[in-house]
Scaffold this active site. Structure first.
Site, PDB file in Angstrom:
ATOM      1  N   VAL A   1      -1.113  -7.701  -7.887  1.00  0.00           N
ATOM      2  CA  VAL A   1      -2.349  -8.396  -7.593  1.00  0.00           C
ATOM      3  C   VAL A   1      -3.576  -7.518  -7.844  1.00  0.00           C
ATOM      4  O   VAL A   1      -3.379  -6.219  -7.502  1.00  0.00           O
ATOM      5  CB  VAL A   1      -2.632  -8.893  -6.206  1.00  0.00           C
TER       6      VAL A   1
ATOM      7  N   TYR B   1       6.741   3.862  -0.404  1.00  0.00           N
ATOM      8  CA  TYR B   1       6.212   2.433  -0.531  1.00  0.00           C
ATOM      9  C   TYR B   1       7.291   1.513  -0.275  1.00  0.00           C
ATOM     10  O   TYR B   1       7.163   0.541   0.605  1.00  0.00           O
ATOM     11  CB  TYR B   1       5.043   2.420  -1.520  1.00  0.00           C
TER      12      TYR B   1
ATOM     13  N   ASP C   1     -10.203  -3.876  10.087  1.00  0.00           N
ATOM     14  CA  ASP C   1      -9.854  -2.764   9.124  1.00  0.00           C
ATOM     15  C   ASP C   1     -10.276  -1.551   9.714  1.00  0.00           C
ATOM     16  O   ASP C   1     -10.909  -1.447  10.743  1.00  0.00           O
ATOM     17  CB  ASP C   1     -10.454  -3.325   7.719  1.00  0.00           C
ATOM     18  N   ILE C   2     -10.051  -0.484   8.778  1.00  0.00           N
ATOM     19  CA  ILE C   2     -10.719   0.979   9.279  1.00  0.00           C
ATOM     20  C   ILE C   2     -12.070   0.957   9.179  1.00  0.00           C
ATOM     21  O   ILE C   2     -12.686   2.016   9.922  1.00  0.00           O
ATOM     22  CB  ILE C   2     -10.001   1.845   8.555  1.00  0.00           C
TER      23      ILE C   2
END
Ligand code: NAD
Length: 282
Positions: free
Chosen positions: A187, A154, A38-39
């Site tokens: 979610v 998106y 991840d970042i």
């Protein structure tokens, strides 16, 4: 076909987010090695510490092809191989805006992570996946087939990565490897919170467009179980929750009807007018 995940190495991008972290935990529980990327350094380190010695933390920015290449190399050096690549990292335009209301920079940011980032991840992981008869799972969304109003960059990315996953599955079959597409509904993670943007016109639009059970979120843990099951089976499609299956299957007919209804809907028009009023690109 159903293959145990025990001893398999899974590389996940966006691993410290809602779906990524829940999936990492589920996979560790099923005996896999997990490369948590991840970042944020602190986030990947914390998650890997929680998961134990079968987790390897690596900082990766999926918009940078070099960083994901390095992560694959590190994963091979550490675990000997990568069997499964889960291209999961994603962002939404925050706040949700119309095409007229977005700036070009906002558009490019989403495309860079959600489309180009998935491409980089897949390309970097492919040699390992092919060598090990493995599996690539690409995170699309119900936005691949639902109308992407106020989330066009998106939805464009998610429709595009669906195509990537389908082509890849066909192209990998003769090599003994495989690919699949994940379509989460809502979610309960940061991305869903942005899309619902409570309170205000975006929330009103989401409530109007996604009524009843279609607007209900599921837990990341429930999504993670479906994802791990799909990884075991090298599934072509993982749609979670299952209530979205008919919408995917009937999208040709359903999309024509809902697009036509929305374009004549006074409530939708009123809300969009309010969203556009103060938009940066307007
Ligand atoms: N939550 C939902 O309702 C939903 C629905 C459909 C699809 N999805 C998709 O599921 C995936 C996971 O999202 P989530 O719901 O867990 O949201 P999340 O925001 O909790 O997690 C996204 C993760 O991606 C990471 N990320 C962002 N930019 C990155 C970059 N440049 N390089 C590497 N990592 C980066 C973030 O740091 C974060 O950890 C995304 O692709 C999202 O589009 C989510």
């Amino acid at each position: 076909m159903k293959a145990s995940l025990t001893g398999k190495t899974v590389l996940i991008t966006g691993a410290t987010g809602g779906i990524g972290a829940a999936t990492s935990r589920e996979l560790i529980g099923r005996g896999a090695n997990v490369v948590v990327t991840d970042i944020g350094l602190e986030q990947v380190t914390d998650l890997a510490t929680e998961l134990g010695e079968r987790a390897l933390p690596i900082v990766v920015d999926v918009t940078d092809r070099g960083s994901i290449d390095q992560a694959v190399a590190q994963a091979v050096a550490h675990f000997g191989k990568v069997d499964i690549v889960f291209a999961n990292a994603g962002i939404a335009n925050d706040p949700p805006l119309t095409v007229a209301g977005l700036t070009d920079e906002m558009y490019e940011k989403v495309i860079d992570v959600d489309l180009n980032g998935v491409w980089h991840t897949v390309r970097a992981g492919l040699p390992q996946v092919i060598e090990n008869g493995g599996y690539v799972l690409i995170t699309s969304s119900i936005y691949a087939f639902m109308n992407g109003v106020v989330n066009a960059p998106y939805a464009m990315s998610k429709a595009a990565v669906e195509q990537l996953g389908r082509a890849l599955r066909t192209e990998l079959a003769y090599r003994g490897a495989s690919a699949g597409v994940l379509y989460p509904g809502w979610v309960d993670t940061n991305i869903a919170k942005i899309a619902m943007h409570d309170p205000g016109p975006v929330k009103e639009l989401a409530d109007h467009a996604f009524r009843g059970p279609l607007g209900k979120t599921i837990t990341p843990e429930r999504a993670a179980k479906a994802i791990a099951n799909g990884m075991e089976k090298h599934s072509a499609r993982i749609i979670v929750p299952r209530r979205w299956v008919p919408f995917s299957m009937l999208r040709g007919v359903f999309n024509m009807a809902t697009d036509a209804l929305m374009q004549r809907d006074a409530k939708v028009a009123g809300v969009l007018e309010r969203i556009d009023r103060d938009a940066p690109g307007a």
